[in-house]
Design a protein around this motif. Structure first.
Motif, short mmCIF file in Angstrom:
data_model
loop_
_atom_site.label_atom_id
_atom_site.label_comp_id
_atom_site.label_asym_id
_atom_site.label_seq_id
_atom_site.Cartn_x
_atom_site.Cartn_y
_atom_site.Cartn_z
N ASN A 35 -65.68 24.21 9.55
CA ASN A 35 -64.39 23.53 9.29
C ASN A 35 -64.21 23.26 7.80
OD1 ASN A 35 -62.25 22.76 10.98
ND2 ASN A 35 -63.67 21.69 12.30
N VAL A 36 -65.26 22.76 7.15
CA VAL A 36 -65.18 22.47 5.71
C VAL A 36 -64.88 23.75 4.94
CG1 VAL A 36 -66.46 21.65 3.69
CG2 VAL A 36 -66.67 20.43 5.86
N ILE A 37 -65.60 24.84 5.27
CA ILE A 37 -65.41 26.12 4.56
C ILE A 37 -63.98 26.63 4.76
CG2 ILE A 37 -66.11 28.56 4.51
CD1 ILE A 37 -68.93 27.51 5.30
N LEU A 38 -63.50 26.60 6.00
CA LEU A 38 -62.15 27.11 6.26
C LEU A 38 -61.08 26.23 5.62
CD1 LEU A 38 -62.36 28.36 9.97
CD2 LEU A 38 -62.30 29.71 7.89
N HIS A 39 -61.31 24.92 5.57
CA HIS A 39 -60.34 24.04 4.92
C HIS A 39 -60.28 24.31 3.41
CE1 HIS A 39 -59.92 21.59 8.56
NE2 HIS A 39 -58.85 21.08 7.98
N ILE A 40 -61.39 24.72 2.84
CA ILE A 40 -61.40 25.02 1.40
C ILE A 40 -60.83 26.42 1.15
CG2 ILE A 40 -62.92 25.46 -0.59
CD1 ILE A 40 -64.77 23.27 0.56
N LEU A 46 -57.42 28.60 10.31
CA LEU A 46 -57.42 27.37 11.11
C LEU A 46 -56.12 27.25 11.90
CD1 LEU A 46 -58.99 24.77 8.70
CD2 LEU A 46 -59.81 25.36 10.97
N ARG A 47 -54.99 27.54 11.23
CA ARG A 47 -53.70 27.45 11.92
C ARG A 47 -53.65 28.42 13.10
NH1 ARG A 47 -51.59 27.22 6.56
NH2 ARG A 47 -51.12 25.06 5.99
N LEU A 48 -54.27 29.60 12.92
CA LEU A 48 -54.28 30.59 14.00
C LEU A 48 -55.16 30.14 15.16
CD1 LEU A 48 -54.40 33.75 11.77
CD2 LEU A 48 -52.55 33.12 13.33
N LEU A 49 -56.25 29.47 14.84
CA LEU A 49 -57.10 28.93 15.93
C LEU A 49 -56.31 27.88 16.72
CD1 LEU A 49 -60.65 28.47 14.36
CD2 LEU A 49 -60.00 29.99 16.22
N GLY A 50 -55.54 27.05 15.99
CA GLY A 50 -54.70 26.07 16.67
C GLY A 50 -53.61 26.73 17.48
N ALA A 51 -53.10 27.87 16.97
CA ALA A 51 -52.02 28.58 17.65
C ALA A 51 -52.46 29.13 19.01
CB ALA A 51 -51.52 29.72 16.78
N THR A 52 -53.77 29.31 19.20
CA THR A 52 -54.25 29.82 20.50
C THR A 52 -53.94 28.86 21.64
OG1 THR A 52 -56.44 28.87 20.11
CG2 THR A 52 -56.13 31.17 19.50
N VAL A 59 -54.83 20.22 11.88
CA VAL A 59 -55.58 19.31 12.76
C VAL A 59 -55.87 20.00 14.10
CG1 VAL A 59 -55.44 17.14 14.04
CG2 VAL A 59 -54.71 17.21 11.66
N GLY A 60 -54.86 20.71 14.63
CA GLY A 60 -55.06 21.44 15.88
C GLY A 60 -56.13 22.50 15.74
N GLY A 61 -56.09 23.25 14.63
CA GLY A 61 -57.07 24.30 14.40
C GLY A 61 -58.47 23.74 14.22
N ALA A 62 -58.57 22.64 13.47
CA ALA A 62 -59.89 22.03 13.26
C ALA A 62 -60.47 21.52 14.57
CB ALA A 62 -59.77 20.90 12.25
N GLY A 63 -59.62 20.92 15.38
CA GLY A 63 -60.07 20.43 16.69
C GLY A 63 -60.52 21.58 17.57
N VAL B 44 -59.13 16.05 10.39
CA VAL B 44 -59.38 15.72 11.80
C VAL B 44 -60.56 14.74 11.94
CG1 VAL B 44 -61.01 17.58 12.39
CG2 VAL B 44 -59.40 16.77 14.10
N LEU B 45 -61.44 14.72 10.95
CA LEU B 45 -62.60 13.81 11.02
C LEU B 45 -62.18 12.35 10.91
CD1 LEU B 45 -65.10 15.78 8.77
CD2 LEU B 45 -65.05 15.68 11.25
N ASN B 46 -60.98 12.10 10.37
CA ASN B 46 -60.50 10.72 10.27
C ASN B 46 -60.26 10.10 11.64
OD1 ASN B 46 -60.37 10.31 7.43
ND2 ASN B 46 -58.71 11.79 7.37
N TYR B 47 -60.08 10.95 12.67
CA TYR B 47 -59.89 10.42 14.02
C TYR B 47 -61.17 9.80 14.56
CZ TYR B 47 -55.38 12.78 14.22
OH TYR B 47 -54.08 13.17 13.98
#
Lengths: 179, 157
Positions: A35-40, A46-52, A59-63, B44-47
């Motif tokens: 998550n840290v690597i993809l956010h950087i 990440l958005r595509l993972l959330g789109a699934t 936030v959706g993608g990270a989750g 998301v970690l803030n949650y």
């Protein structure tokens, strides 16, 4: 009930509750680092993972990365639990045959033979997950539900993130198993 | 530390085991700090929060009431470390807002109050951060200790 629950993990397979705890911890730690690597480096992935799941946000993608990280740990655990001894033996034999490998591997193996072996194995698994899961399955699923294409986000950063996920999962699992 | 003791009336009771597993405290505290400091990059970690993670992990590794103690200890260590980082970076920059101090949303609402505290501001801000993380860790440690107890009971460990 207790016997039934135990039989799921301890009797019918080699996997016990300690293995499950270790792989859950390892996969969440690996997903955290990915998550840290993809956010950087690759927010689009990440958005595509959330789109699934219909939530194309960071936030959706990270989750979802945490959720997929947990789910993708199951095949890794199933594979590793049956073949890890053979892999460790193979790595030790490799280090005996080559002087260079001996210099590099022996100190690491002395620290944690399982950790080192599973770290390497986890990275290979991560590469596989990045290529097959993210590069093919996510792409097919997004095409099926009419979402955006995942191919533009399929690059070195996302592959590195998945390899880090696999490597960290293997490392934590290996160290936990040695304790 | 564990064992049985006898009171004046002859009743035997088991002494509470208060030995400290340093590994559990260390793992929990390091994870808590990592999560707190990554929360600015990974929103998301803030949650969840680093304090909750620190308490949960340390408490789960030990289990039961002794795990709660470990969770709170891990939260205290994470809190002191987090508070020190914020006090140092805030003191050096003269600002106690989140981006420079790397601890997003942990104390965003109250941070302007600390900015006017004068020379003792770094100390107050450090103690404030430590307190926030410590309170979070209590929630995490209760959840972690309870979950470990349930898992142990379910699997007869």
């Amino acid at each position: 009930m207790e016997r039934n629950v135990r039989s799921l993990f301890a009797i019918e397979t080699d996997i016990d509750v300690g293995d499950v705890e270790a792989i859950v911890g390892g996969s969440l730690f690996g997903a955290f680092q990915a998550n840290v690597i993809l956010h950087i480096g690759d927010l689009e992935a990440l958005r595509l993972l959330g789109a699934t799941v219909g939530v194309p946000t960071l936030v959706g993608g990270a989750g979802m990365l945490f959720v997929y990280g947990l789910l993708l740990a199951i095949p890794f655990l199933a594979f590793v639990s049956g073949s890890i001894n053979a892999f460790v033996t193979r790595v030790i034999m490799l280090s005996r045959n080559s002087t260079l490998l001996q210099k590099v591997l022996v100190p690491l193996l002395n620290v944690s033979a399982l950790g080192v072996t599973l770290f390497a194995l986890g990275q290979i698994y991560g590469l596989l997950v990045g290529s097959v899961f993210f590069g093919v399955l996510v792409q097919l699923w997004l095409a099926f539900i009419g979402g955006p294409s995942a191919l533009p986000a399929f690059g070195l950063v996302s592959l590195f993130a998945w390899m880090t996920y696999g490597g960290m999962m293997g490392l934590v699992y290996g160290i936990a198993m040695e304790q | 530390m564990s064992g049985s003791n006898t009171t004046a009336s002859g009743t035997r009771f088991a002494a509470i085991d208060l030995s400290i597993d340093r590994r559990a405290v260390l793992v929990g505290a390091v994870l808590g700090i990592l999560v707190n400091m990554s929360a600015m990059i990974v929103p998301v970690l803030n949650y969840v929060g680093g304090g909750v993670i620190a308490g949960f992990v340390a408490a789960y590794m030990v289990g039961g009431p002794r795990g709660w103690l470990h969770g709170v200890l891990a939260g205290a260590v994470a809190g002191i470390a987090g508070g020190t980082i914020v006090a140092l970076t805030g003191g050096l920059l003269g600002l106690y807002t989140e981006p420079p101090t790397l601890l997003q949303e942990l104390f965003g609402i109250v941070s302007p109050i600390f900015n006017g505290m004068g020379i003792l501001a770094p100390l107050y801000i450090g103690l404030g951060i430590a307190a926030f993380i410590l309170v979070d860790s209590i929630i995490g440690s209760v959840a972690g200790g309870l979950l470990r107890t349930l898992v142990d009971a379910a699997f007869g460990r």
